[in-house]
Design a protein around this motif. Sequence first.
Motif, short mmCIF file in Angstrom:
data_model
loop_
_atom_site.label_atom_id
_atom_site.label_comp_id
_atom_site.label_asym_id
_atom_site.label_seq_id
_atom_site.Cartn_x
_atom_site.Cartn_y
_atom_site.Cartn_z
N VAL B 25 42.20 50.41 44.50
CA VAL B 25 41.37 50.27 43.30
C VAL B 25 39.97 49.81 43.73
CG1 VAL B 25 43.33 49.75 41.79
CG2 VAL B 25 42.08 47.87 42.88
N PHE B 26 39.00 50.08 42.88
CA PHE B 26 37.61 49.75 43.17
C PHE B 26 37.10 48.83 42.07
CE2 PHE B 26 38.73 53.88 44.78
CZ PHE B 26 38.29 53.85 46.10
N GLY B 27 36.44 47.76 42.42
CA GLY B 27 36.02 46.87 41.36
C GLY B 27 35.10 45.75 41.79
N TYR B 28 34.89 44.84 40.84
CA TYR B 28 33.98 43.71 41.03
C TYR B 28 34.45 42.60 40.10
CZ TYR B 28 29.47 41.83 42.54
OH TYR B 28 28.47 41.10 43.15
N PRO B 29 34.73 41.40 40.64
CA PRO B 29 35.28 40.35 39.77
C PRO B 29 34.23 39.66 38.91
CG PRO B 29 35.08 39.55 42.02
CD PRO B 29 34.63 40.99 42.05
N GLY B 30 34.70 38.89 37.97
CA GLY B 30 33.81 38.11 37.09
C GLY B 30 34.67 37.25 36.18
N GLY B 31 34.03 36.45 35.36
CA GLY B 31 34.72 35.41 34.60
C GLY B 31 35.89 35.89 33.78
N ALA B 32 35.70 36.94 33.01
CA ALA B 32 36.73 37.33 32.04
C ALA B 32 37.83 38.19 32.66
CB ALA B 32 36.09 38.08 30.87
N LEU B 74 37.93 48.45 38.18
CA LEU B 74 38.05 47.19 37.45
C LEU B 74 36.66 46.58 37.27
CD1 LEU B 74 40.80 45.39 39.64
CD2 LEU B 74 41.21 46.97 37.76
N ALA B 75 36.46 45.94 36.12
CA ALA B 75 35.19 45.23 35.91
C ALA B 75 35.42 44.11 34.90
CB ALA B 75 34.11 46.17 35.39
N THR B 76 34.56 43.14 34.97
CA THR B 76 34.68 42.05 34.02
C THR B 76 34.03 42.45 32.68
OG1 THR B 76 34.40 39.65 33.78
CG2 THR B 76 32.52 40.87 34.67
N THR B 102 38.98 46.72 32.00
CA THR B 102 37.91 45.74 31.80
C THR B 102 38.50 44.43 31.30
OG1 THR B 102 37.51 46.70 29.60
CG2 THR B 102 36.04 47.36 31.38
N GLY B 103 37.96 43.33 31.82
CA GLY B 103 38.28 42.03 31.26
C GLY B 103 37.50 41.84 29.98
N GLN B 104 38.05 41.05 29.08
CA GLN B 104 37.37 40.76 27.82
C GLN B 104 37.47 39.25 27.58
OE1 GLN B 104 35.09 40.86 25.63
NE2 GLN B 104 35.58 42.98 24.97
N VAL B 105 36.55 38.72 26.81
CA VAL B 105 36.64 37.28 26.46
C VAL B 105 37.95 37.04 25.71
CG1 VAL B 105 34.13 37.10 26.37
CG2 VAL B 105 35.40 37.54 24.26
N PRO B 106 38.44 35.81 25.67
CA PRO B 106 39.72 35.54 25.00
C PRO B 106 39.70 36.01 23.54
CG PRO B 106 39.01 33.63 26.27
CD PRO B 106 37.88 34.59 26.29
N ILE B 163 41.20 44.28 28.30
CA ILE B 163 42.25 43.25 28.23
C ILE B 163 41.62 41.86 28.13
CG2 ILE B 163 44.36 42.38 29.29
CD1 ILE B 163 44.43 44.88 31.05
N PRO B 164 41.75 41.21 26.98
CA PRO B 164 41.20 39.85 26.84
C PRO B 164 41.84 38.89 27.85
CG PRO B 164 41.73 40.78 24.71
CD PRO B 164 42.32 41.71 25.73
#
Lengths: 92, 554
Positions: B25-32, B74-76, B102-106, B163-164
């Motif tokens: 997988v290809f991505g970059y992490p972050g808070g959410a 993947l991305a935040t 994608t990450g999402q805020v709660p 995905i929150p």
Amino acid sequence: MSTANLNKYQLIIMADDKQVVLERILQVTRYRGFLINGMNAEVNTGNNVATITMTVSSERPISLLIDQINKLIDIKGVRVDNSAVNNKQQTA
Amino acid sequence: MSENKVLTGGGLLFEVLQEHGVQHVFGYPGGAIMPIYDALYDSDVQHFLCRHEQGAAFSAVGYARAAGKVGVCLATSGPGATNLITGLADALADSIPVVAITGQVPTAAMGSDAFQEIDIFGLSLACTKHSFQVTDINDLEKVLHQAFEIALEGRHGPVLVDIPKDVQLAEVTERLDKLSHLKNKVKLPLADISKALDLLTHAKQPILYVGGGVGMANAIEEVRNFAEQTGMPSVSTLKGLGAINPDNENYLGMLGMHGTKTANLAVQNSDLLVVVGARFDDRVTGKLDEFAPNARVIHFDIDTAEINKRRAADAAILGDLKGNLPLLSMELSISAWQEELQQMQKDFGWRYDHPGENIFAPAVLKTVSDLMPDNTCVTTDVGQHQMWAAQHMSFDDPSNFLTSGGMGTMGFGLPAAIGAQISRPHDTVIAVSGDGSIMMNVQELATIKRYQVPVKIVLIDNAKLGMVRQWQDLFFDGRLSETDLADNPDFVMLSQAFDIKSQTISKKSQVKAAVEEMLDHDGPYLLRVQIDAKENVWPLVPPNTANDKMMENV
């Protein structure tokens, strides 16, 4: 923009009652060059099927829009209600 | 449902990815998206840290196109997610199966303009085939399976799953026993086979018009057999290149705006177009009303919406090309037509006898094509170099030529090459780029350095945004507006900063040895090729003009 010379159609769309299905239909309708003249949406909570009745107008053939709405994942079917509006030209 | 070990949403994600055969997988992490990256720590899935989310999306696209698998990125939340959008739009335009997570805020913070919150679900509507937002952990597994199914079902495309953070952290103890499949939305073939056979039987000057759908339908063998058995002259779109064997004596090359003269004249004079996996794109047809004006059309496609969208079909055959095309196979009596076009091929063939000592870009790319090993995968960026690569390089499979066709995205080539190289570690991968395009995702040189990805980069450098400059010269009275790039960085020094071997060439006499050195080098390599800034791509069909009214070397 004058809409006097545009063909007018009424579509009856059956869709699963899923997230943003209405937004998807509206986005596709605008992007493919159709004006929305009116709409009504109801959900049968027994089977979670939404029925959306939408009056649209465009210079473009309605088959173009029907095919694009039909491609949306949550759509169960689309048909033109021929009796509902007077079309200049019916191409569906 | 069956009981299993306790998993978080993040852990479940990687289990489902592996069930779908995802290794990279290809991505970059972050808070959410931190819970997902925490689960990655325990996963066997290999993650490639790109240096911008757009790079991650294009690497996933390149991976998918080169390997024939689903690409995953993947991305935040917020800017991470919005940075994926260009890559997703590119995948939608070229029908590439990609799953973006994608990450999402709660969930409790959603809709409150929280830090790094954006409605990526809403933004995804116009640039994905489908999208989901998972607000209940109990829906996550089903949604993830559906995302893969939708990406590959019918006409391929990108799917986004948002995905929150609380769903990523929530625990799930039960897995699905049985997957519920989507309803099959691919319609049965229309009963136009007999009409198509009739059209084919009576055609005197037919053309097989081959598009990118052929490779995606895994129907290359069937299309080649059809071309051989019918003897029908064939032309290809940009995305279809490689589907027809370039050595086929009746293959005429690419059609359209920068197509070969023979291909365009043949299509304009044809009486029947057999269209396989193509969509009458405006870059192919030129002025639509004057495109192949005397031709009847047999249109094969998997997507109902492409039939009659831009050109009416006399016979439409929907469904699986692999099964449907052989139904039309027959011998045709078209020897006069074949001979006429073969003579045109000889009369209008490419010439590489360019005067002077300066490097002629088409000749460089022809040399690279002649010297590169079998099964080399070439990616391009967008602009003049892209069209020269399409014209002057030969490909024996569409998965060996990855270019941004529908969206025409500068910045595609470098990250797509990284994805392609990771999916096919034993094949040579060459990114053909331009000095404008490479700067669009130049940060991905750091990804090459980090993983020592042995991509070869051929940088065609005219210190211009060459294609825009060409159009300004031809169609805007030579008013060159914002197309000069004389202040580009020193690309050799830049490459060396990323531990990438590099050299510049500027004379014809240097070309062969430099290409050989690049191809023989074990690791990544950047070959900067200085060319004359005034070189144009020919032929050129001007906008809104019929394809037989092409401009040639003016």
